[in-house]
Design a protein around this motif. Structure first.
Motif, PDB file in Angstrom:
ATOM      1  N   ASN A   1       0.816  -1.222   0.000  1.00  0.00           N
ATOM      2  CA  ASN A   1       0.000   0.000   0.000  1.00  0.00           C
ATOM      3  C   ASN A   1       0.841   1.261   0.000  1.00  0.00           C
ATOM      4  OD1 ASN A   1       0.950   0.216   2.559  1.00  0.00           O
ATOM      5  ND2 ASN A   1      -1.024  -0.118   3.569  1.00  0.00           N
ATOM      6  N   GLY A   2       2.150   1.129  -0.104  1.00  0.00           N
ATOM      7  CA  GLY A   2       3.002   2.312  -0.224  1.00  0.00           C
ATOM      8  C   GLY A   2       3.639   2.770   1.076  1.00  0.00           C
ATOM      9  N   THR A   3       3.140   2.280   2.219  1.00  0.00           N
ATOM     10  CA  THR A   3       3.746   2.731   3.491  1.00  0.00           C
ATOM     11  C   THR A   3       5.088   2.041   3.706  1.00  0.00           C
ATOM     12  OG1 THR A   3       2.581   1.022   4.700  1.00  0.00           O
ATOM     13  CG2 THR A   3       1.546   3.200   4.647  1.00  0.00           C
TER      14      THR A   3
END
Ligand code: TYC
Length: 102
Positions: free
Chosen positions: A7-9
């Motif tokens: 999710n990009g985190t």
């Protein structure tokens, strides 16, 4: 170390920077009045030593002026000092007990 999630985190692990807590020696000091048998009983009762070990520590204090009874975290060391001093004063003996950071 960093972990990228789908999710990009990005999670960055905190480096372990906690030091172990300081430890304190509890030390008995010699005097000319406290009976040897009382000191042996104190060492057995508050520092969980058998009679022989307690006798050796007591004789060390008697001959060298001081002796180490155990090493503990701060709160435990200071509680032991208080208990020993209270017990000694109640019995009317001038026994001294101190703690020292290791
Ligand atoms: N010196 C004491 C005596 O001769 C005995 C003694 C030992 C006292 C150890 C204190 O922490 C102590 N009766």
């Amino acid at each position: 170390m960093a972990t990228k999630h789908e999710n990009g985190t990005v999670l960055v692990r905190q480096e372990q920077k906690l030091k172990p807590p300081p430890m304190y020696q509890v030390i008995l000091l010699n005097d000319d009045y406290t009976p040897m048998e009382f000191v042996v009983a104190i060492i057995q009762e508050y520092f969980n030593k058998d009679r022989e070990t307690a006798m050796q520590i007591m004789l060390m204090v008697h001959r060298e002026g001081k002796g180490m009874c155990g090493v503990y975290p701060k709160d435990i060391a200071s509680t032991k000092v208080e208990l020993v001093l209270t017990h000694a004063r109640k019995a009317g003996h001038p026994l001294q007990c101190v703690m020292e950071e290791v």
